[in-house]
Design a protein around this motif. Structure first.
Motif, mmCIF file in Angstrom:
data_model
loop_
_atom_site.group_PDB
_atom_site.id
_atom_site.type_symbol
_atom_site.label_atom_id
_atom_site.label_comp_id
_atom_site.label_asym_id
_atom_site.label_seq_id
_atom_site.Cartn_x
_atom_site.Cartn_y
_atom_site.Cartn_z
ATOM 1 N N LEU A 176 0.823 -1.206 0.000
ATOM 2 C CA LEU A 176 0.000 0.000 0.000
ATOM 3 C C LEU A 176 0.864 1.266 0.000
ATOM 4 N N ALA A 177 1.854 1.301 0.908
ATOM 5 C CA ALA A 177 2.693 2.495 1.034
ATOM 6 C C ALA A 177 3.508 2.734 -0.230
ATOM 7 N N ALA A 178 4.143 1.679 -0.736
ATOM 8 C CA ALA A 178 4.965 1.831 -1.936
ATOM 9 C C ALA A 178 4.104 2.080 -3.171
ATOM 10 N N GLY A 179 2.938 1.431 -3.232
ATOM 11 C CA GLY A 179 2.054 1.619 -4.374
ATOM 12 C C GLY A 179 1.537 3.046 -4.477
ATOM 13 N N ILE A 180 1.098 3.594 -3.356
ATOM 14 C CA ILE A 180 0.621 4.975 -3.351
ATOM 15 C C ILE A 180 1.768 5.940 -3.644
ATOM 16 N N SER A 181 2.937 5.655 -3.091
ATOM 17 C CA SER A 181 4.102 6.506 -3.366
ATOM 18 C C SER A 181 4.471 6.484 -4.842
ATOM 19 N N ALA A 182 4.436 5.294 -5.457
ATOM 20 C CA ALA A 182 4.746 5.171 -6.881
ATOM 21 C C ALA A 182 3.719 5.917 -7.723
ATOM 22 N N LEU A 183 2.442 5.779 -7.373
ATOM 23 C CA LEU A 183 1.384 6.451 -8.123
ATOM 24 C C LEU A 183 1.541 7.971 -8.059
ATOM 25 N N LEU A 184 1.831 8.478 -6.878
ATOM 26 C CA LEU A 184 1.987 9.924 -6.712
ATOM 27 C C LEU A 184 3.212 10.439 -7.463
ATOM 28 N N SER A 185 4.313 9.706 -7.369
ATOM 29 C CA SER A 185 5.534 10.157 -8.039
ATOM 30 C C SER A 185 5.400 10.091 -9.556
ATOM 31 N N TYR A 186 4.536 9.198 -10.049
ATOM 32 C CA TYR A 186 4.339 9.063 -11.492
ATOM 33 C C TYR A 186 3.410 10.150 -12.037
ATOM 34 N N THR A 187 2.383 10.478 -11.271
ATOM 35 C CA THR A 187 1.358 11.408 -11.767
ATOM 36 C C THR A 187 1.636 12.868 -11.447
ATOM 37 N N LEU A 188 2.475 13.146 -10.448
ATOM 38 C CA LEU A 188 2.713 14.521 -10.025
ATOM 39 C C LEU A 188 4.111 14.986 -10.414
ATOM 40 N N THR A 189 4.252 16.265 -10.621
ATOM 41 C CA THR A 189 5.576 16.849 -10.831
ATOM 42 C C THR A 189 6.298 16.958 -9.494
ATOM 43 N N ASP A 190 7.603 17.215 -9.555
ATOM 44 C CA ASP A 190 8.366 17.376 -8.311
ATOM 45 C C ASP A 190 7.802 18.525 -7.480
ATOM 46 N N MET A 191 7.406 19.585 -8.128
ATOM 47 C CA MET A 191 6.859 20.736 -7.413
ATOM 48 C C MET A 191 5.530 20.384 -6.743
ATOM 49 N N GLN A 192 4.671 19.654 -7.452
ATOM 50 C CA GLN A 192 3.395 19.234 -6.864
ATOM 51 C C GLN A 192 3.612 18.273 -5.701
ATOM 52 N N MET A 193 4.576 17.372 -5.863
ATOM 53 C CA MET A 193 4.862 16.413 -4.796
ATOM 54 C C MET A 193 5.313 17.138 -3.534
ATOM 55 N N GLU A 194 6.194 18.105 -3.681
ATOM 56 C CA GLU A 194 6.693 18.837 -2.521
ATOM 57 C C GLU A 194 5.640 19.779 -1.948
ATOM 58 N N SER A 195 4.754 20.273 -2.788
ATOM 59 C CA SER A 195 3.732 21.211 -2.330
ATOM 60 C C SER A 195 2.628 20.524 -1.529
ATOM 61 N N TRP A 196 2.057 19.455 -2.088
ATOM 62 C CA TRP A 196 0.925 18.815 -1.416
ATOM 63 C C TRP A 196 0.830 17.300 -1.626
ATOM 64 N N GLY A 197 1.547 16.776 -2.625
ATOM 65 C CA GLY A 197 1.403 15.364 -2.957
ATOM 66 C C GLY A 197 1.756 14.423 -1.819
ATOM 67 N N TRP A 198 2.836 14.726 -1.110
ATOM 68 C CA TRP A 198 3.253 13.845 -0.022
ATOM 69 C C TRP A 198 2.211 13.781 1.086
#
Length: 438
Positions: A176-198
């Motif tokens: 679950l943890a790795a799957g959600i992390s992979a999905l977020l890192s694939y669909t979001l930009t680095d800026m989006q990930m740092e802003s709210w994705g995490w």
């Protein structure tokens, strides 16, 4: 005089009724998976958290601070083991499990909504530290109560199988943890990930938490503890373990060392290692951890069953030997062929070895401690070992790589802890054999 390894519980008759434990085992497993999801997700977002909450002059220092905070939470695990483990032996497994998941939800909420360093300054990392300590405290009581709960609902001849679901659900948490992390890192930009994705990853655990809390509130207490409750629960289980079972406790800590170090280095730290040392994209590194979790989830019950059939010590000894012998070749393969395909194959094998080395351990530790102090004994032995050899493993191997300049350095840490465990298993096996317990 030390208490026997399998003492007859005073005034308690063995429970002989035929059980169908699946309802309780599944309920405990779901809550256990949610607890470990919340624990793992921090490790997978260590790089992002380092930038947002622990800014420093260089990336290595920032990452060391972040993984160091991951390790700080493990300082609280022994305290959680003492308090929640003792609570499980005095008030019941169900009461302890319900309390632990409530505490975990508070810690997760604090991280999910914490302001960053740029917003509130030094108060920001302090909030993260407090939240991680709450999570560590919660997890410290989870293993003992959950394992005792699973074992005491199971048939005596299938304890290895049912106790191994403790590790199987940790595998599910990894998926679950790795799957959600992979999905977020694939669909979001680095800026989006740092802003709210995490934050989305933490909120997932927070939203599902009430489901686990409700499920745990509906389960029945174990038959064995009900028998103890009808007589008189142990008033001071901590004192009982430290006075009468201290040697077993020390040996149990050693038994867990190698498997937990291998687990934390190869499973939890690997996404960071793959990204920083092998320069493999974040999505692929998370997928590799997902593969590890999937293999662990499927195969842990197999090795639990093998431990029922062939003996815990025989299965665990072979597994630990393989852990010690393969860690260096696995890291060597990754550094020589740093591709996604190599990483996926290595992590699949890692999942199998984690299942083999950790799968028999919950039932083995349960065999050591009597019902009256089982929650405390399990919690103390597992969490002291995880704190000493697992919790700071990401920090230690990050420092080892930086100090030696060798990407193979983590394997030496794993090999050293594997030797400790092999020695502990040998001594514990001889001790139990002398007492006629195996």
């Amino acid at each position: 005089m030390a208490a026997p390894l399998h003492p007859a519980e005073s005034g308690v008759k063995p429970v002989l009724v035929k059980r169908n434990p699946w309802k309780e085992i599944c309920a405990a497993s779901i809550g256990n998976a949610l607890e470990f999801y919340d624990l793992l997700i921090y490790g997978y977002f260590a790089i992002v958290i380092a930038k947002l909450f622990f800014p420093a002059a260089d990336e290595t220092t920032s990452l060391l601070l972040s993984v160091g905070t991951f390790g700080i939470s493990f300082i609280m695990r022994p305290l959680g083991a003492i308090i929640l483990g003792s609570y499980a032996d005095r008030a019941g497994r169900k009461a302890s499990l319900t309390l632990s998941i409530m505490i975990m939800m508070v810690g997760t909420a604090m991280i999910a909504f914490a302001p960053t360093y740029s917003q509130i300054g030094i108060a920001s990392p302090l909030l993260i530290i407090v939240a991680r300590m709450l999570q560590g405290f919660s997890t410290g009581g989870e293993f003992g109560a959950a394992t005792a709960f699973m074992v005491e609902h199971a048939d005596a001849k299938r304890r290895g199988f049912f106790a191994s679901w403790q590790l199987s659900t940790q595998g599910l948490a990894t998926v679950l943890a790795a799957g959600i992390s992979a999905l977020l890192s694939y669909t979001l930009t680095d800026m989006q990930m740092e802003s709210w994705g995490w934050r989305v990853a933490f909120c997932f655990g927070l939203l599902v938490g009430p489901v686990g809390l409700y499920i745990r509130s509906q389960i029945d207490e174990t038959p064995e503890f009900k028998k103890i409750l009808a007589v008189q629960p142990e008033k001071s289980p901590l004192r009982e373990v430290l006075v009468h079972d201290r040697l077993n406790l020390v040996l149990a800590i050693g038994v867990v060392a190698g498997a937990t170090a291998f687990n934390y280095v190869h499973k939890l730290y690997m996404p960071t290692y793959a990204l920083k040392q092998l320069h493999i994209p974040a999505t692929s590194s998370f997928l590799s951890a997902m593969v590890t979790g999937l293999v662990l989830m499927i195969t842990a019950p197999i090795f639990g069953t093998l431990s029922d059939r062939y003996g815990r010590f025989r299965v665990l000894s072979v597994a630990l030997l393989l852990v010690g012998l393969t860690s260096y070749p696995l890291f060597l393969a990754l550094t020589q062929w740093p591709t996604v395909g190599t990483l996926l194959m290595v992590q699949a094998l890692v999942g199998l070895l984690i299942a083999a080395s950790l799968g028999p351990i919950p039932a083995m530790l349960s065999d050591i401690f009597p019902t009256r102090t089982r929650g405390t004994g399990l919690a103390l032995s597992y969490n002291f070992s995880v704190t000493l050899f697992g919790g700071f493993a990401p920090l230690i191997v990050t420092w080892m790589i930086a100090s030696t300049g060798s990407k193979l350095a983590p394997s030496f840490y794993v090999m050293g802890t594997a030797l400790i465990s092999i020695a502990a298993v040998w001594f514990l096996g001889r001790r139990m054999a002398r007492r006629g317990s195996i």
